[in-house]
Design a protein around this motif. Structure first.
Motif, short mmCIF file in Angstrom:
data_model
loop_
_atom_site.label_atom_id
_atom_site.label_comp_id
_atom_site.label_asym_id
_atom_site.label_seq_id
_atom_site.Cartn_x
_atom_site.Cartn_y
_atom_site.Cartn_z
N GLN B 532 39.77 45.56 33.73
CA GLN B 532 41.21 45.80 33.65
C GLN B 532 41.89 45.57 35.00
N LEU B 533 41.18 45.99 36.08
CA LEU B 533 41.73 45.76 37.42
C LEU B 533 41.77 44.27 37.74
N PHE B 534 40.75 43.56 37.31
CA PHE B 534 40.67 42.12 37.58
C PHE B 534 41.81 41.37 36.89
N ASP B 535 42.22 41.86 35.73
CA ASP B 535 43.37 41.22 35.05
C ASP B 535 44.58 41.20 35.98
N VAL B 536 44.80 42.34 36.65
CA VAL B 536 45.94 42.45 37.56
C VAL B 536 45.68 41.65 38.84
N ALA B 537 44.48 41.81 39.39
CA ALA B 537 44.16 41.19 40.67
C ALA B 537 44.18 39.67 40.55
N ALA B 538 43.78 39.14 39.40
CA ALA B 538 43.76 37.69 39.21
C ALA B 538 45.17 37.14 39.40
N ASP B 539 46.13 37.89 38.91
CA ASP B 539 47.54 37.55 39.08
C ASP B 539 47.94 37.55 40.55
N LEU B 540 47.59 38.68 41.21
CA LEU B 540 47.99 38.85 42.61
C LEU B 540 47.33 37.80 43.51
N LEU B 541 46.10 37.43 43.17
CA LEU B 541 45.36 36.49 44.02
C LEU B 541 45.50 35.05 43.53
N GLU B 542 46.20 34.90 42.44
CA GLU B 542 46.32 33.59 41.79
C GLU B 542 44.95 32.96 41.61
N ALA B 543 44.12 33.71 40.95
CA ALA B 543 42.73 33.26 40.76
C ALA B 543 42.33 33.50 39.32
N ASN B 544 41.18 32.94 38.96
CA ASN B 544 40.59 33.22 37.65
C ASN B 544 39.88 34.55 37.71
N LYS B 545 40.10 35.40 36.70
CA LYS B 545 39.45 36.71 36.79
C LYS B 545 37.93 36.60 36.73
N GLU B 546 37.43 35.52 36.13
CA GLU B 546 35.96 35.34 36.06
C GLU B 546 35.36 35.13 37.45
N ASP B 547 36.19 34.68 38.40
CA ASP B 547 35.65 34.37 39.73
C ASP B 547 35.71 35.57 40.67
N LEU B 548 36.26 36.68 40.19
CA LEU B 548 36.50 37.80 41.11
C LEU B 548 35.28 38.71 41.26
N VAL B 549 35.19 39.30 42.43
CA VAL B 549 34.21 40.37 42.65
C VAL B 549 34.93 41.51 43.36
N ALA B 550 34.33 42.72 43.27
CA ALA B 550 34.89 43.88 43.96
C ALA B 550 33.82 44.46 44.87
N LYS B 558 34.82 35.38 44.69
CA LYS B 558 33.42 35.37 45.12
C LYS B 558 33.23 34.35 46.25
N GLY B 559 32.68 34.79 47.35
CA GLY B 559 32.42 33.89 48.46
C GLY B 559 33.55 33.79 49.47
N SER B 560 34.75 34.25 49.11
CA SER B 560 35.84 34.19 50.10
C SER B 560 36.53 35.54 50.27
N PRO B 561 35.87 36.43 50.99
CA PRO B 561 36.42 37.78 51.15
C PRO B 561 37.66 37.82 52.05
N GLU B 562 38.00 36.71 52.71
CA GLU B 562 39.16 36.72 53.64
C GLU B 562 40.44 37.07 52.89
N LYS B 563 40.60 36.47 51.72
CA LYS B 563 41.81 36.73 50.96
C LYS B 563 41.49 37.76 49.87
N SER B 564 42.04 38.96 50.02
CA SER B 564 41.66 40.00 49.06
C SER B 564 42.85 40.89 48.72
#
Ligand code: FES
Ligand code: FES
Lengths: 173, 766
Positions: B532-550, B558-564
């Motif tokens: 549920q958090l990734f749904d929101v974060a994907a928006d904020l990061l303009e990313a695919n939620k499948e690519d996200l990690v916490a 995943k792999g780019s912790p600079e932008k979080s």
């Protein structure tokens, strides 16, 4: 039964309590002063969970009448800390894993304190003898002994052998 | 490669801070306005009919607020299974052991309650009684329960393969008979209950191994809906198997509170805790084992009599687990096992990690005798017979992850087995044993665990789970699992546990299931919240939620912790969009639901199996029989350690309870009149710090597929293994098998003398 007024010095505070003369120090600490850190594990002097310091010595508060404790400095587990921050000894007990269910811990920590106040670097045998009146069902005592050694600045022998790091690769293969 | 930030890392247990500070409240520490105090009147006879109870004098005593007797109770009987319901929480017609509850009083203080209890007049008809389990099974013995002919509480019979043929064909067969009196759980906290009965329901604080497992029988006994019984969170001073069931104390305190219309506190004395809660079965085990010339086991044959005391308790499980653990340890095609649990007029017996010690220890000593005759190192015998991943036991259970061989090798290496076995000076001995432990068996509709995860505005998370913490660290365990899954530091996790009105149902701390089931449910709930958090974060990061990690409080690609984006920001953003982050999950045991302890002991038994190997070294004074335990080493396949410190703690607990306590010291003793004569810590020999050597521990990992992050359980297989290790060390030191537990100096000396006699006997024959 006739009640009497007694004066106790507990954790640095003077307390006036009205008690029946047959009440033990443990009962008065727990029931009248709400200091429930001292535990009642047996009430017959055989478990050590009721241990408090009396003028710096570890005593079983279930074997002492409250009246007899007048005129002595009593310290309970609550007196070791300010309630927010653990004392160094308590912190070492937690960090070394010497506390599990914690029912023995108040008595155990106070017994350790009495030992450490009288011996600067007790040997393992001395530690085991000092705590031999404090029963613990959870720890197997090893980590308690290690905590007391660490608290006296002695190196803690390595008795635990870590698992081999991360094995997810092995599981995946 | 997985790179965890919380699990697998050694860290102090945050839950132990209140306990070290002395602020942790156990049941006996609680107080409520207007509270009164309870005392119990107990049966002075091992078996007697209650003809009449007269409370009139007691009621007149000033300060008495309520008295309950059998007149106040409904004919409800408690039992773990539908077919074992045999215990009235306050007996209606007769008492079945000396010390059983008869009536209870609530009064303004304990002294008054005790005085009033002594004023209750009971008219008794003493009945013939039976104390010895063998006598109880004889024809014509007094019946503990009229509807249980022959005093058979439970009979377990398993017969897989063809044991008789296997033994006939075996290269070598050996056997032995072993005995053991009862042990005690000795949890340091004596049983205590606070109950507050009001019009809306009853709140109960008490030590328990599963609040949800208590609420149901308490509500049944009180005749109210389960939702009206709220078993509440409280600190608990140990479980060790002895807090598994509802206690008459829970029921009595609730009923007293109802009648007194005030909160009631009922605190058991140490003697009551040792005698009137649960004890550990006494037992007699006959075991026979056959091997090939190469040391492969061809069959095992067991006959057991267990002394169950007055009630069935967890009888079907208690009478079964030994063969199950053994068939999950050693591979052999033929297994026969018969256990009879007898009713006697003694306190009821429940589960205990290493019981019966006669079965586990007895088998291990027989195996060592066989190894000796084969001229084989006992370690080699265990390596050759170890089960393995994918092995199917005689009763059709498939072993999942299995690190047993590694535990044998690493324990042996650490303890210097190769350098010591067979090379120690006279009077010194070393022994080894391995064991499996089953984890999470199906328990019907109450056998699973559920969990919720909710996010707070500041980005911290609250985990809500029915798991209970008896002191073993279950609260810290679920906090670590949630932290890892959510990518939060462990300090950011709050836990709400073990409250039947607030937390989802949980199977309880039985069959070592807390990590895999309660922990598994928490992991699933955390994963749900994270999605549920990734749904929101994907928006904020303009990313695919499948690519996200916490991780470490941040969500990133995943792999780019600079932008979080922080979890806190994601949670707040969700709230701003009218969406609360609420995760849910549940976890159920993996097992064959058709398998049944008595009627159908076949099929998948449990979800996973842990493994352990223990090695102990002893020195025996051959003149006095006194045994000194020199060291204990334990290697444990826990799957994966959520916190290595906690796993070690549990291994230490197991080692103490099995080695010094189980093999060397602990036993209850009885008078012929059925009185337990050592229900206290002075006469019952609880191991002291000076009786226990240092314990070396080794953690082995196997990453179980079912367990959260690969975890199985912490330490119980060591309880079982340490029994055989210490028993075999004594055997190795004195050159003969000791058949009776505990191996106190008199018992060891008898074994030494018997050996000497038989040796001198055989010399004269030559
Ligand atoms: S309560 Fe005082 S020694 Fe046990
Ligand atoms: S920590 Fe439980 S008794 Fe010591």
């Amino acid at each position: 039964m006739e009640q009497v007024l007694i004066k106790l010095t507990v954790n640095g505070r003077e307390e006036d309590v009205r008690v029946s003369p047959h009440k033990t120090l443990l009962e008065v600490l727990r029931d009248d002063l709400s200091l429930t850190g001292a535990k009642n594990g047996c009430e017959d002097g055989s478990c050590g969970t009721c241990t408090v310091l009396l003028d710096g010595a570890a005593v079983r508060s279930c074997l002492l009448l409250a009246m007899e404790a007048q005129g002595h400095e009593i310290v309970t587990i609550e007196g070791l800390s300010d309630g927010q921050n653990m004392s160094p000894l308590q912190e070492i007990f937690v960090n070394q894993g010497a506390v599990q269910c914690g029912f023995c811990s108040p008595g155990m920590i106070l017994t350790a304190k009495a030992l450490l106040d009288s011996a600067s670097s007790p040997t393992e045998t001395e530690i085991r003898e000092a705590i031999s009146g404090n029963l613990c069902r959870c720890t197997g005592y090893t980590k308690i002994v290690e905590a007391v050694m660490a608290a006296s600045g002695q190196p803690v022998p390595v008795r635990t052998h870590p698992y081999e790091g991360d094995v997810s690769e092995r599981a995946a293969s | 490669m997985t790179d965890f930030s919380v699990v697998g890392k050694r860290r102090p247990r945050l839950d132990t801070i209140p306990r070290a500070l002395g602020e942790a409240k156990f049941s006996a520490d609680l107080g409520l306005p207007g509270m009164v105090y309870g005392k119990v009147l107990r049966s002075p006879y091992p078996h007697a009919r209650i003809l009449n109870i007269d409370t009139s004098q007691a009621e007149r005593l000033p300060g008495v607020k309520a008295i309950i007797t059998s007149k106040d109770v409904m004919p409800y009987k408690w039992g773990v299974f539908a077919y074992t319901r045999d215990q009235q929480l306050l007996p209606l017609d007769k008492t079945r052991y000396l010390g059983e509850e008869v009536a209870a009083v609530a009064a303004v203080d304990e002294d008054t309650a005790a005085e009033a209890a002594a004023l209750i007049r009971v008219e008794w008809e003493p009945l013939p009684y039976v104390i010895d389990p063998l006598a109880a099974l004889e024809e014509g013995a007094p019946l503990v329960h009229e509807d249980k002919p022959g005093n058979v509480s439970v009979r377990i019979f398993v017969d897989e393969g063809d044991v008789d043929n296997a033994m006939a064909d075996a290269y070598l067969v050996d056997e032995g008979e072993f005995t053991s009196p009862e042990e005690n759980y000795c949890m340091l906290e004596p049983y205590a209950v606070v109950a507050n009965y009001e019009s809306t329901g009853v709140d109960i604080w008490c030590p328990n191994a599963g609040p949800h497992m208590k609420a149901r029988p308490i509500s049944n006994a009180l005749g109210i809906p389960t939702s009206m019984v709220r078993v509440r969170k409280v600190h608990i001073g140990g479980h060790h198997g002895g807090r598994s069931e509802v206690s008459p104390a829970d029921f009595m305190a609730a009923l007293l509170s109802k009648k007194a219309r005030r909160p009631v506190k009922l605190v058991y004395t140490r003697e009551e805790n040792m005698n009137c809660v649960r004890q550990v079965h006494g037992a007699r085990t006959w075991v026979r084992a056959g091997v090939t010339k190469e040391g492969k086991l061809v069959g095992l044959d067991f006959k057991l009599i267990m002394d169950g005391g007055a009630y069935a308790s967890t009888g079907p499980i208690a009478a079964s687990v030994a063969y199950q653990m053994i068939e999950e340890t050693y591979a052999m095609p033929n297994l026969r096992y018969e256990a009879i649990r007898a009713y006697t007029n003694k306190p009821p017996r429940g589960m205990y990690p290493h019981h019966p010690r006669t079965t586990y220890g007895g088998l291990e000593m027989v195996l060592d005798a066989l190894a000796e005759k084969l001229g084989m190192d006992p370690m080699e015998l265990r390596l050759r017979n170890s089960v393995y991943e994918g092995y199917v036991t005689p009763t059709k259970t498939v072993i999942s992850s299995c690190g047993q061989i590694e535990t044998i090798q690493r324990a042996a290496e650490k303890a210097g087995w190769k350098e010591k076995y067979g090379k120690l000076p006279p009077g010194r001995g070393i022994g080894m044993s391995s064991s499996a432990c089953l984890i999470g068996f199906p328990m019907g509709i109450r056998g699973g665990s559920g969990a919720f995860v909710r996010f707070n505005e500041d980005g911290d998370a609250t985990v809500i789970s029915g798991v209970v913490d008896n002191g073993q660290g279950n609260d810290a365990m679920i906090a670590a699992i949630a932290a890892e899954e959510l990518g939060l530091p462990i300090e950011a996790i709050k836990v709400v546990t073990a409250d039947t009105s607030m937390t989802p149902s949980d199977q309880g701390a039985y069959s070592q299931a807390s990590t895999i089931l309660s922990g598994g449910a928490v992991k699933a709930a955390a994963a749900d919240a994270k999605r549920q958090l990734f749904d929101v974060a994907a928006d904020l990061l303009e990313a695919n939620k499948e690519d996200l990690v916490a991780r470490d409080g941040k969500i990133f690609i995943k792999g780019s912790p600079e932008k979080s984006v922080s979890l806190a920001k994601a949670a707040r953003t969700a709230l701003g969009r009218d969406k609360a982050i609420l995760g849910r999950g549940d976890r159920w045991p993996k097992g064959d639901h058709k398998r049944e302890w008595v009627s159908n002991p076949r099929g998948q038994l449990a979800s996973a199996f842990s493994y352990g190997t223990a090695i102990a070294e002893v020195e025996v004074d051959m003149e006095t029989g006194r045994v000194k335990l020199l060291n204990m080493t334990a290697a444990h396949d826990c799957g994966y350690p959520i916190n290595p410190l906690s796993v070690e703690q549990q291994m230490h607990r197991s080692a103490l309870e099995a080695g010094p306590a189980g093999v060397m010291l602990e036993r209850h003793a009885w008078t012929a009149a059925g009185q337990n004569i050592n229900a206290n810590f002075t006469d019952y020999w609880f191991p002291l710090a000076t009786d226990v050597p240092n314990i070396e521990t080794i953690i082995v990992t196997t990453n179980d597929k079912f367990g959260p992050f690969g975890a199985k359980e912490g330490g119980l297989s060591i309880s079982i293994a340490m029994i055989g290790a210490v028993a075999n060390a004594i055997r190795n030191a004195i050159g003969t098998t000791v058949h009776d537990f505990p191996m106190t100096p008199d018992v060891v000396l008898r074994a030494i003398e018997a050996r000497n006699e038989s040796e001198s006997g055989s010399t004269t024959h030559e």
